[in-house]
Design an enzyme around this catalytic site. Structure first.
Site, PDB file in Angstrom:
ATOM      1  N   TYR A 135      35.312   9.409  41.894  1.00 43.96           N
ATOM      2  CA  TYR A 135      35.786   9.696  43.243  1.00 43.96           C
ATOM      3  C   TYR A 135      34.585   9.622  44.170  1.00 43.96           C
ATOM      4  O   TYR A 135      33.684  10.444  44.094  1.00 43.96           O
ATOM      5  CB  TYR A 135      36.405  11.105  43.260  1.00 43.96           C
ATOM      6  CG  TYR A 135      37.143  11.507  44.514  1.00 43.96           C
ATOM      7  CD1 TYR A 135      36.597  11.326  45.781  1.00 43.96           C
ATOM      8  CD2 TYR A 135      38.395  12.107  44.429  1.00 43.96           C
ATOM      9  CE1 TYR A 135      37.284  11.710  46.919  1.00 43.96           C
ATOM     10  CE2 TYR A 135      39.091  12.503  45.568  1.00 43.96           C
ATOM     11  CZ  TYR A 135      38.510  12.295  46.807  1.00 43.96           C
ATOM     12  OH  TYR A 135      39.173  12.686  47.933  1.00 43.96           O
ATOM     13  N   GLU A 142      47.187  13.559  43.013  1.00 40.82           N
ATOM     14  CA  GLU A 142      46.129  14.572  42.996  1.00 40.82           C
ATOM     15  C   GLU A 142      46.729  15.850  43.566  1.00 40.82           C
ATOM     16  O   GLU A 142      47.161  15.891  44.711  1.00 40.82           O
ATOM     17  CB  GLU A 142      44.947  14.106  43.840  1.00 40.82           C
ATOM     18  CG  GLU A 142      43.747  15.017  43.772  1.00 40.82           C
ATOM     19  CD  GLU A 142      42.573  14.454  44.570  1.00 40.82           C
ATOM     20  OE1 GLU A 142      42.513  13.229  44.761  1.00 40.82           O
ATOM     21  OE2 GLU A 142      41.746  15.252  44.997  1.00 40.82           O
ATOM     22  N   ASP A 202      36.882  21.333  51.522  1.00 41.39           N
ATOM     23  CA  ASP A 202      38.123  21.082  52.238  1.00 41.39           C
ATOM     24  C   ASP A 202      38.020  21.468  53.705  1.00 41.39           C
ATOM     25  O   ASP A 202      37.474  22.517  54.054  1.00 41.39           O
ATOM     26  CB  ASP A 202      39.272  21.861  51.588  1.00 41.39           C
ATOM     27  CG  ASP A 202      39.517  21.411  50.162  1.00 41.39           C
ATOM     28  OD1 ASP A 202      39.579  20.185  49.939  1.00 41.39           O
ATOM     29  OD2 ASP A 202      39.617  22.271  49.273  1.00 41.39           O
TER      30      ASP A 202
END
Length: 273
Positions: A180, A50, A61
């Protein structure tokens, strides 16, 4: 949809093993190191890579990856140069799947130059297998998602702990490649993972999709990877690896650190009974 993702994750699943997906930020710590680090990750036992596309305003993030993005941007890394890195990687590795994780804005800027179809074809030709765009839900994918499907680029979907049942069914229907699962409510790099809490939501995902389920966020070492992999088909490890790469003095050391880290997690996953 992508042959490489289906082949790699299907083989791991059929063998009864757990997939390992390391995340690195493209161009960090130095743009010229990224391709060598990618090869080291594969040598260490990565099933899929990834690759984070540096972005100035990330919403998912944590600080480690935010700073990595800032370093890469300061060194001139763009989505276009990330695609060049993948193309370079493909010259020596035609098999390992690569997905790009990032945000819609850089994609829209490239699409403005030639349209969604040209963008999707460029991504495909570079050797990318899937896109995970954090801020692009299925309802807003429109022409981009259609172009990606036409170019056989998988649309990787994030499912959160807060996703309600109706939404989950819709997301699973729109996903391909793998799903995911975000292991907790928060940002990448946080250290409050409750691995047991992953079991029930992963079971709910499996009720709606036969795709492999990769769990990420909060997985920092072999022990936490094993704990989560007891419930999911594989794990994604990002911030811990990015933090480790910060300490490297040169490309050779960065590759060695990346390869050794992934190999330690690979060995632990392979020992799950």
């Amino acid at each position: 949809m992508s042959g490489r993702i289906d082949t790699a994750l299907g083989a791991r699943r059929q063998a009864g093993g757990k997939a390992l997906v390391p995340f690195i930020t493209a161009g960090d710590p130095e743009p010229g190191w990224t391709v060598d680090i990618m090869h080291a990750l594969v040598a260490g036992g990565a099933d899929l890579i990834e690759l984070g596309v540096p972005f100035s305003d990330p919403m998912a993030d944590g600080p480690v990856i935010q700073v990595a993005s800032e370093r890469a941007i300061a060194r001139g890394v763009t989505l276009s140069s990330v695609l060049d890195m993948v193309a370079d990687f493909r010259r020596d590795d035609p098999d390992t799947p690569v997905i790009l994780m990032g945000y819609l804005n850089p994609v829209e800027r490239l699409c403005q130059a030639g349209g969604e179809q040209a963008f999707a074809e460029r991504v495909r030709d570079a050797g990318v297998d899937g896109l995970l765009l954090v801020d692009c839900p299925p309802e807003e994918g429109g022409a981009l998602h259609q172009a990606m499907a036409g170019a056989a680029i998988d649309n990787i979907i994030l499912v959160a702990p807060t996703t309600d049942p109706q939404r989950l069914e819709k997301l699973c229907a729109a996903a391909n490649g793998f799903i995911y699962y975000v292991s907790f409510k928060g940002i990448t790099g946080a250290s409050r993972l409750d691995s047991a809490a992953v079991a029930e939501p992963v079971s709910r995902i499996r009720a709606h999709s036969e795709l492999p389920v990769m769990a990420g966020f909060g997985i920092s070492d072999a022990a936490s990877a094993v704990a989560v992999a007891e419930h999911a088909d594989g794990v994604v490890i990002g911030s811990a690896l990015v933090r480790l790469l910060e300490t490297a003095d040169d490309a050779e050391e960065a590759s060695r650190l990346a390869g050794d880290f992934v190999a330690s997690v690979r060995r632990a996953l392979d020992n799950i009974g």
